[in-house]
Design an enzyme around this catalytic site. Sequence first.
Site, PDB file in Angstrom:
ATOM      1  N   ASP A  88       0.888  -1.217   0.100  1.00 42.10           N
ATOM      2  CA  ASP A  88      -0.020   0.205  -0.004  1.00 42.10           C
ATOM      3  C   ASP A  88       0.962   1.164  -0.111  1.00 42.10           C
ATOM      4  OD1 ASP A  88      -2.293   1.438   0.013  1.00 42.10           O
ATOM      5  OD2 ASP A  88      -2.717   1.271   2.134  1.00 42.10           O
TER       6      ASP A  88
ATOM      7  N   HIS B 271      -3.563  13.927   1.121  1.00 42.52           N
ATOM      8  CA  HIS B 271      -4.130  13.040   2.244  1.00 42.52           C
ATOM      9  C   HIS B 271      -2.561  13.029   3.087  1.00 42.52           C
ATOM     10  CE1 HIS B 271      -5.022   9.278   4.592  1.00 42.52           C
ATOM     11  NE2 HIS B 271      -3.772   9.029   4.198  1.00 42.52           N
TER      12      HIS B 271
ATOM     13  N   GLU C 273     -10.541   3.865   4.025  1.00 43.79           N
ATOM     14  CA  GLU C 273      -9.779   4.492   3.263  1.00 43.79           C
ATOM     15  C   GLU C 273      -9.970   4.138   1.745  1.00 43.79           C
ATOM     16  OE1 GLU C 273      -5.392   3.744   4.319  1.00 43.79           O
ATOM     17  OE2 GLU C 273      -5.589   5.355   5.741  1.00 43.79           O
TER      18      GLU C 273
ATOM     19  N   GLU D  53      -9.409   3.770  -2.074  1.00 47.38           N
ATOM     20  CA  GLU D  53      -8.112   3.770  -2.686  1.00 47.38           C
ATOM     21  C   GLU D  53      -8.458   3.156  -4.040  1.00 47.38           C
ATOM     22  OE1 GLU D  53      -4.586   2.351  -0.678  1.00 47.38           O
ATOM     23  OE2 GLU D  53      -5.445   2.956   1.153  1.00 47.38           O
TER      24      GLU D  53
ATOM     25  N   ASP E 239      -8.908   0.254   2.459  1.00 47.77           N
ATOM     26  CA  ASP E 239      -8.030  -0.365   3.037  1.00 47.77           C
ATOM     27  C   ASP E 239      -8.454   0.289   4.741  1.00 47.77           C
ATOM     28  OD1 ASP E 239      -5.688  -0.690   4.706  1.00 47.77           O
ATOM     29  OD2 ASP E 239      -4.728   1.180   4.168  1.00 47.77           O
TER      30      ASP E 239
ATOM     31  N   ARG F 113      -7.672   3.410  13.674  1.00 48.61           N
ATOM     32  CA  ARG F 113      -6.707   4.400  13.839  1.00 48.61           C
ATOM     33  C   ARG F 113      -6.185   4.327  15.126  1.00 48.61           C
ATOM     34  NH1 ARG F 113      -5.568   5.419   8.854  1.00 48.61           N
ATOM     35  NH2 ARG F 113      -7.577   6.322   7.704  1.00 48.61           N
TER      36      ARG F 113
ATOM     37  N   GLN G 267      -3.501   1.872  15.217  1.00 45.01           N
ATOM     38  CA  GLN G 267      -2.505   2.511  14.549  1.00 45.01           C
ATOM     39  C   GLN G 267      -1.574   3.522  15.141  1.00 45.01           C
ATOM     40  OE1 GLN G 267      -4.067   4.178  10.726  1.00 45.01           O
ATOM     41  NE2 GLN G 267      -2.121   4.725   9.882  1.00 45.01           N
TER      42      GLN G 267
ATOM     43  N   LYS H 283      -4.140  -2.352  10.443  1.00 44.74           N
ATOM     44  CA  LYS H 283      -4.378  -2.396   9.019  1.00 44.74           C
ATOM     45  C   LYS H 283      -4.725  -3.713   8.528  1.00 44.74           C
ATOM     46  CE  LYS H 283      -3.524   2.077   7.405  1.00 44.74           C
ATOM     47  NZ  LYS H 283      -4.301   2.818   6.754  1.00 44.74           N
TER      48      LYS H 283
ATOM     49  N   THR I  12      -8.789  -5.903   4.090  1.00 42.04           N
ATOM     50  CA  THR I  12      -8.482  -4.953   2.912  1.00 42.04           C
ATOM     51  C   THR I  12      -9.474  -5.538   1.849  1.00 42.04           C
ATOM     52  OG1 THR I  12      -6.305  -4.686   3.243  1.00 42.04           O
ATOM     53  CG2 THR I  12      -7.065  -4.042   1.118  1.00 42.04           C
TER      54      THR I  12
ATOM     55  N   GLU J 111      -9.733  12.356   8.026  1.00 37.86           N
ATOM     56  CA  GLU J 111      -9.772  13.620   7.620  1.00 37.86           C
ATOM     57  C   GLU J 111     -10.893  14.414   7.463  1.00 37.86           C
ATOM     58  OE1 GLU J 111      -7.736  11.456   4.297  1.00 37.86           O
ATOM     59  OE2 GLU J 111      -6.948  13.377   3.885  1.00 37.86           O
TER      60      GLU J 111
END
Length: 391
Positions: free
Chosen positions: A106, A113, A179, A181, A213, A217, A220, A233, A237, A338
């Site tokens: 990834d 971002h 996420e 992607e 993904d 958080r 992480q 993570k 996925t 975000e």
Amino acid sequence: MSAVTADGGGFGLDHLPYGVLTTADDGERRVGVRYGDRVLDLASAFPDGGWRAPSLNGFLARGRAAWDSVRAEVRVLLAGGGGEEHLLPLEAVTLHLPFEPRDYVDFYASEQHASNVGRIFRPDAEPLLPNWKHLPVGYHGRAGTVVVSGTGIVRPSGQRKNPSDPAPVFGPTGRLDLEAELGFVVGVGTALGERVPAEAFADHVFGVVGLNDWSARDVQGWEYVPLGPFLGKSFATTVSAWVTPLAALEAAWTDLPGQDPTPLPYLAPGRTRGLAIDVEVEIDGHVVSRPPYASMYWSPAQMLAHLTVNGASLTPGDLFASGTISGRERDQLGSLLELTWGWREPVRVGDGERIALEDGDEVVLRYSAPGTGGGRITLGEVAGRVLPARP
Ligand code: CA
């Protein structure tokens, strides 16, 4: 017989993505091509083609000449109105993970971002770390937990520690995130020691998938220094059930915004073509964001060149992803981290609001791109519902 409209709802003759299916009366996996709201069973239409296979990997390994000739054969069959007896209604098939990813990388290729995450986590420092504009930053993810769209996502548990906590605690994540992607699926592999220059991108990459993904958080945030993402993570996925071949994206190539400073020669400065793929992020049926892939900083060919510049080999089915796609605008951000600006401003979802994903939430990522026929194609959606944590 259900007629396919001019653009086939985004799945017309100019698209023809590949997937792997079973049916109620035939549980053996085989390869299919989506056409409108139906699927052409290749094992039935071309019985000698080796299409009874657990995944696309064998086909991926055959290379561009084979990819092009199969696509041409399928187009001729469908354009001539043939293949009716081999077309299955979408609702009659079960779709499986279309390829077997042996490796999964990834990247982190969106300047917006990466800058946003920097501003949220390190408000008093430069948002981008010194290496970011010199190389496409990435990490190796867990290939074995790549799952197909529709798979339920069990809320992961893990260890976490907020800066204000006196000690770490263990339990279900309270900051489950998505996420948005784009994933790239490698077809032709390489030998150990070989590099893939940016110019050879289309000789090795077969096509693209949508990709979520999923990220815990809080897990992480506690674990990622100094070696990067790990259990926050690796629990899942999700990729789309349909792999869109590069051949269907020929009209989607576009210049990316530009790179300053000029990257090193092996990163093919000036060859920065990206794809004008638009993404929609939906939570429980409500669109919360529309990230544009054309806003990315690093191109897919540069990511592949970087991934192999040390001689790391590729195998058919390798997956590498763009990293979260975030545009400049507030409604173009590809993660809740975000969108809520570090969990401070809830996001409106229909009549409710979210800071992070809740049990029962269904996340759907939708993708569209200019098609070669002048209209738009719809890439396979990426769906997943959040299930409660295991006790
Ligand atoms: Ca990511």
